[in-house]
Scaffold this motif. Structure first.
Motif, PDB file in Angstrom:
ATOM      1  N   TYR A 220       0.846  -1.191   0.000  1.00 13.42           N
ATOM      2  CA  TYR A 220       0.000   0.000   0.000  1.00 13.42           C
ATOM      3  C   TYR A 220       0.884   1.244   0.000  1.00 13.42           C
ATOM      4  O   TYR A 220       1.755   1.397   0.867  1.00 13.42           O
ATOM      5  CB  TYR A 220      -0.912  -0.002   1.219  1.00 13.42           C
ATOM      6  N   LYS A 233       0.985  -3.624   5.094  1.00 10.73           N
ATOM      7  CA  LYS A 233      -0.379  -3.762   5.600  1.00 10.73           C
ATOM      8  C   LYS A 233      -1.060  -2.401   5.593  1.00 10.73           C
ATOM      9  O   LYS A 233      -0.395  -1.364   5.764  1.00 10.73           O
ATOM     10  CB  LYS A 233      -0.368  -4.332   7.027  1.00 10.73           C
ATOM     11  N   TYR A 234      -2.361  -2.453   5.433  1.00  9.32           N
ATOM     12  CA  TYR A 234      -3.098  -1.189   5.429  1.00  9.32           C
ATOM     13  C   TYR A 234      -3.078  -0.624   6.854  1.00  9.32           C
ATOM     14  O   TYR A 234      -3.447  -1.310   7.811  1.00  9.32           O
ATOM     15  CB  TYR A 234      -4.536  -1.401   4.972  1.00  9.32           C
ATOM     16  N   PRO A 235      -2.646   0.620   7.003  1.00  8.08           N
ATOM     17  CA  PRO A 235      -2.458   1.162   8.356  1.00  8.08           C
ATOM     18  C   PRO A 235      -3.786   1.507   9.035  1.00  8.08           C
ATOM     19  O   PRO A 235      -4.766   1.890   8.384  1.00  8.08           O
ATOM     20  CB  PRO A 235      -1.631   2.420   8.096  1.00  8.08           C
ATOM     21  N   SER A 236      -3.782   1.326  10.335  1.00  3.21           N
ATOM     22  CA  SER A 236      -4.946   1.745  11.122  1.00  3.21           C
ATOM     23  C   SER A 236      -4.858   3.235  11.475  1.00  3.21           C
ATOM     24  O   SER A 236      -5.850   3.852  11.870  1.00  3.21           O
ATOM     25  CB  SER A 236      -5.033   0.922  12.410  1.00  3.21           C
ATOM     26  N   ASP A 237      -3.659   3.781  11.325  1.00  2.08           N
ATOM     27  CA  ASP A 237      -3.423   5.199  11.601  1.00  2.08           C
ATOM     28  C   ASP A 237      -4.134   6.045  10.539  1.00  2.08           C
ATOM     29  O   ASP A 237      -3.794   6.009   9.351  1.00  2.08           O
ATOM     30  CB  ASP A 237      -1.922   5.470  11.587  1.00  2.08           C
ATOM     31  N   THR A 238      -5.113   6.815  10.942  1.00  2.94           N
ATOM     32  CA  THR A 238      -5.916   7.595   9.993  1.00  2.94           C
ATOM     33  C   THR A 238      -5.184   8.816   9.444  1.00  2.94           C
ATOM     34  O   THR A 238      -5.699   9.498   8.550  1.00  2.94           O
ATOM     35  CB  THR A 238      -7.215   8.063  10.669  1.00  2.94           C
ATOM     36  N   TYR A 240      -2.552   8.521   7.736  1.00  2.00           N
ATOM     37  CA  TYR A 240      -2.083   8.092   6.420  1.00  2.00           C
ATOM     38  C   TYR A 240      -3.213   8.268   5.404  1.00  2.00           C
ATOM     39  O   TYR A 240      -4.367   7.938   5.679  1.00  2.00           O
ATOM     40  CB  TYR A 240      -1.659   6.620   6.434  1.00  2.00           C
TER      41      TYR A 240
END
Length: 380
Positions: A220, A233-238, A240
């Motif tokens: 990603y 992995k797709y980050p959980s941090d918004t 990004y």
């Protein structure tokens, strides 16, 4: 005096780097052309389909010459055999330095033409697969263009150093390769490709090839604070922001993505994957060869009594296919499928295709229509 003379002759006979490079180039280009030609002459109908695609694109992009390009389409099968056989013959002639001047100039003209085609495909994104190596090796457009540039450089080198090659008296071998190439092409047209490289070949399981061969993995590309960041992995941090998703293992993608069968009742794709199905393929009625329809009718009509469910797959309209079934007294239900898919399943119009629980057990050109007992034997 004598020593000096010997040294002078020796120095003259010592190959320079252009000669060595040209000799290497001769073998590389010769082998590539022979390999490319053999792969394509094994399936000239596949090359015909690709040429037709190119001519249709050119007719659309150059309206002033649309009539010319459309006029070439009826001759694409002949052009396919000529192009493929020429690659083999030129490769053989080059390996044996046969009439090297003529061979080199023809190679230069051919590779210039191919380079134009692959550049056109890549730059305008018109034909996403050039068919350079048939269905054996799939190349992306820019990769195909790069390959042709590489070959173009090697052929220019060969042409430059052509006088350094020893001409060989191998005319008989070159003519033999020509006759053998055309013979192989004729066999593939009148029967089926000796080497089936398509996803619908005997032994292939269609449902399995409609699914990924392994879990698809992605990277990603995100942006944060104005900078691009690549993550597994797709980050959980918004914080990004998503920019792009790139597939890491494209080889795991499904080999078949466009197989679908339907009728008036709806989708019937899964129905073709259950039990023993003997499927008559009728791509279209304009180019159909009906000479062997009596033999096909016999095996189709005898199928039900031999634990076989007959089906007819076509891209033809309902009225036309119903008239066709009535004309040849075919007591078989008709289903629809995409014309391109049908051409990929079997290089014959009409043709027969045998499935057992979704696995291809046999396929036949209409010139090789089997007896029903031979079809049943394939299921064992």
């Amino acid at each position: 005096m004598n020593t000096g003379t010997v040294q002078t002759k020796t120095s003259r006979q010592t190959p320079s780097w252009p000669r060595i490079a040209a000799q290497i180039a001769r073998y590389v280009v010769g082998v590539i052309f022979i390999f490319s030609g053999l792969i394509k002459i094994n399936d000239p109908v596949g090359t015909q389909i690709k040429l037709t695609e190119y001519f249709e694109v050119f007719a659309q992009d150059v309206p002033a010459m649309a009539g010319f390009f459309h006029g070439l389409i009826p001759f694409t099968l002949l052009l396919s055999v000529v192009f493929c056989a020429s690659e083999i013959v030129l490769g053989v002639a080059l390996l044996f330095s046969y009439r090297i001047r003529t061979t080199s100039w023809i190679l230069l003209a051919l590779i210039t033409f191919f380079t134009f085609l692959t550049f056109y495909s890549a730059y305008f994104n018109k034909v996403t697969d050039c068919g350079c190596f048939g269905d054996a090796i799939k190349l992306k457009p820019w990769t195909s263009f790069g390959k042709d540039i590489f070959l173009l450089v090697l052929i220019v080198l060969i042409l430059w150093q052509r006088k350094t090659f020893r001409s060989a008296r191998t005319g008989a071998l070159v003519w033999l390769s020509a006759f053998a190439s055309v013979g192989l092409g004729w066999y593939a047209i009148e029967h089926l490709p000796p080497l089936d490289l398509l996803p619908y070949a005997v032994g292939k399981n269609i449902p399995a090839q409609m699914k990924p061969s392994a879990p698809l993995e992605y990277t990603y590309i995100m942006t944060k604070d104005g900078q691009d960041v690549t993550l597994d992995k797709y980050p959980s941090d918004t914080t990004y922001k998503f920019k792009e998703m790139v597939l890491k293992n494209p080889s795991a993608l499904p080999k078949i993505t466009d197989y679908r069968v339907w009728n008036e009742q709806g989708d019937a794709t899964q129905e073709t994957f259950t039990g023993n199905k003997l499927i008559l393929i009728v791509k279209d009625l304009g180019s159909i060869n009906a000479a062997n329809m009596p033999a096909i009718r016999r095996v189709i009509n005898e199928a039900s009594a031999n634990n076989l469910t007959p089906m007819l797959l076509t891209s033809v309209g309902d009225e036309e296919i119903n008239n066709f079934r009535h004309e040849y007294q075919l007591s078989v239900p008709a289903y629809k499928a995409d014309a391109t898919v049908l051409k990929t399943i079997v290089r014959s119009n009409p043709g027969l295709w045998l499935l057992k629980d979704g696995t291809v057990m046999g396929k036949w050109h209409h010139n090789d229509t089997p007896q029903v007992a031979d079809v049943v034997e394939k299921l064992k």
